[in-house]
Scaffold this motif. Structure first.
Motif, PDB file in Angstrom:
ATOM      1  N   LEU A 107      57.725   4.252 -25.693  1.00 55.88           N
ATOM      2  CA  LEU A 107      56.658   3.638 -26.481  1.00 55.88           C
ATOM      3  C   LEU A 107      55.325   3.760 -25.744  1.00 55.88           C
ATOM      4  O   LEU A 107      54.289   4.043 -26.343  1.00 55.88           O
ATOM      5  CB  LEU A 107      56.994   2.172 -26.762  1.00 55.88           C
ATOM      6  CG  LEU A 107      55.977   1.359 -27.552  1.00 55.88           C
ATOM      7  CD1 LEU A 107      55.730   1.969 -28.935  1.00 55.88           C
ATOM      8  CD2 LEU A 107      56.464  -0.085 -27.699  1.00 55.88           C
ATOM      9  N   THR A 108      55.362   3.586 -24.441  1.00 53.09           N
ATOM     10  CA  THR A 108      54.163   3.665 -23.607  1.00 53.09           C
ATOM     11  C   THR A 108      53.489   5.024 -23.757  1.00 53.09           C
ATOM     12  O   THR A 108      52.267   5.107 -23.923  1.00 53.09           O
ATOM     13  CB  THR A 108      54.520   3.447 -22.127  1.00 53.09           C
ATOM     14  OG1 THR A 108      55.431   2.361 -22.023  1.00 53.09           O
ATOM     15  CG2 THR A 108      53.288   3.183 -21.293  1.00 53.09           C
ATOM     16  N   THR A 109      54.276   6.077 -23.691  1.00 54.94           N
ATOM     17  CA  THR A 109      53.733   7.425 -23.814  1.00 54.94           C
ATOM     18  C   THR A 109      53.048   7.605 -25.165  1.00 54.94           C
ATOM     19  O   THR A 109      51.939   8.153 -25.236  1.00 54.94           O
ATOM     20  CB  THR A 109      54.845   8.480 -23.632  1.00 54.94           C
ATOM     21  OG1 THR A 109      55.414   8.317 -22.329  1.00 54.94           O
ATOM     22  CG2 THR A 109      54.308   9.893 -23.782  1.00 54.94           C
ATOM     23  N   ALA A 110      53.672   7.124 -26.228  1.00 56.70           N
ATOM     24  CA  ALA A 110      53.072   7.243 -27.559  1.00 56.70           C
ATOM     25  C   ALA A 110      51.757   6.466 -27.636  1.00 56.70           C
ATOM     26  O   ALA A 110      50.777   6.951 -28.225  1.00 56.70           O
ATOM     27  CB  ALA A 110      54.053   6.747 -28.623  1.00 56.70           C
ATOM     28  N   LEU A 111      51.716   5.277 -27.047  1.00 60.85           N
ATOM     29  CA  LEU A 111      50.477   4.492 -27.034  1.00 60.85           C
ATOM     30  C   LEU A 111      49.372   5.217 -26.272  1.00 60.85           C
ATOM     31  O   LEU A 111      48.228   5.305 -26.736  1.00 60.85           O
ATOM     32  CB  LEU A 111      50.732   3.115 -26.398  1.00 60.85           C
ATOM     33  CG  LEU A 111      51.605   2.145 -27.190  1.00 60.85           C
ATOM     34  CD1 LEU A 111      52.083   1.000 -26.305  1.00 60.85           C
ATOM     35  CD2 LEU A 111      50.846   1.615 -28.404  1.00 60.85           C
ATOM     36  N   LEU A 112      49.714   5.750 -25.114  1.00 63.48           N
ATOM     37  CA  LEU A 112      48.738   6.469 -24.290  1.00 63.48           C
ATOM     38  C   LEU A 112      48.255   7.742 -24.984  1.00 63.48           C
ATOM     39  O   LEU A 112      47.061   8.056 -24.974  1.00 63.48           O
ATOM     40  CB  LEU A 112      49.333   6.787 -22.922  1.00 63.48           C
ATOM     41  CG  LEU A 112      49.552   5.571 -22.009  1.00 63.48           C
ATOM     42  CD1 LEU A 112      50.489   5.926 -20.860  1.00 63.48           C
ATOM     43  CD2 LEU A 112      48.221   5.029 -21.506  1.00 63.48           C
ATOM     44  N   GLU A 113      49.182   8.457 -25.606  1.00 65.23           N
ATOM     45  CA  GLU A 113      48.794   9.691 -26.316  1.00 65.23           C
ATOM     46  C   GLU A 113      47.926   9.395 -27.528  1.00 65.23           C
ATOM     47  O   GLU A 113      47.148  10.247 -27.961  1.00 65.23           O
ATOM     48  CB  GLU A 113      50.037  10.486 -26.704  1.00 65.23           C
ATOM     49  CG  GLU A 113      50.699  11.136 -25.499  1.00 65.23           C
ATOM     50  CD  GLU A 113      51.996  11.867 -25.823  1.00 65.23           C
ATOM     51  OE1 GLU A 113      52.529  11.709 -26.943  1.00 65.23           O
ATOM     52  OE2 GLU A 113      52.484  12.592 -24.924  1.00 65.23           O
TER      53      GLU A 113
END
Length: 186
Positions: free
Chosen positions: A59-65
């Protein structure tokens, strides 16, 4: 895109990590849930987002992207080290990771001036054991403009319980009152 169940198991094995039941660890493997979480949170570039228990960082990666600045708190030392070695290097200005207990750090180290003077959102896959004490701690401070929480059914039923129902309790009152008084709530 989230790791598949097979890839998740392989990465956990590579890290020498077994999910800890006492931490309520579960890992996102469904891209539709990640996509829907960002959609419901209306995440846009420049948003400030708090995440609880980023785990492997799906989820973190999607938020950052999506361009968000993410403040995350992870209690598991192995997963914290993994996130530090992977995401912290890829998103040095946008990813802020705190090793600690989410109940003690409900806003993941988001500095008080930012929390008080800037809108922020919370997007989290909450472990059942901390869902209510964590939410109680969140309600005691500056309120987010939006929260998207993945919860166990029993926790969600307590939060949405109506007066007189079996699940109704203090957290039902606090959460529903916070929703009514929150500026710009939707």
């Amino acid at each position: 895109m989230p790791l598949s169940p097979t890839a998740t198991r392989a990465l956990l094995a590579q890290l020498g990590h077994t999910p800890k039941r006492f931490l309520g660890q579960n890992f996102l493997v469904d891209g539709n849930i990640v996509r829907k979480s960002l959609e419901l949170a209306e995440v846009q570039a420049g948003d400030t987002v708090v995440e609880v228990g980023p785990g492997l960082g799906t989820l973190t990666t999607a938020l950052l992207e999506a361009g968000a600045s993410v403040w995350a708190v992870e209690k598991d030392r192995t997963l914290h080290a993994h996130l530090t070695a992977t995401l912290a290097g890829s998103f040095p200005q946008a990813f802020h990771l705190l090793e600690g207990d989410a109940v003690e750090h409900p806003l993941a180290g988001l500095p008080p001036p930012l929390a008080q003077n800037r809108e922020f959102k919370i997007v989290a896959n909450l472990p059942y054991a901390i869902a209510t004490p964590w939410l109680d701690a969140v309600l005691a401070g500056p309120l987010p403009v939006r929260m998207v929480l993945m919860l166990q059914q029993e926790a969600a039923q307590r939060y949405a319980a109506q007066p007189g129902s079996k699940s109704f309790g203090a957290i039902s009152v606090f959460l529903q009152a916070a929703y009514v008084i929150a500026p710009g709530h939707k």
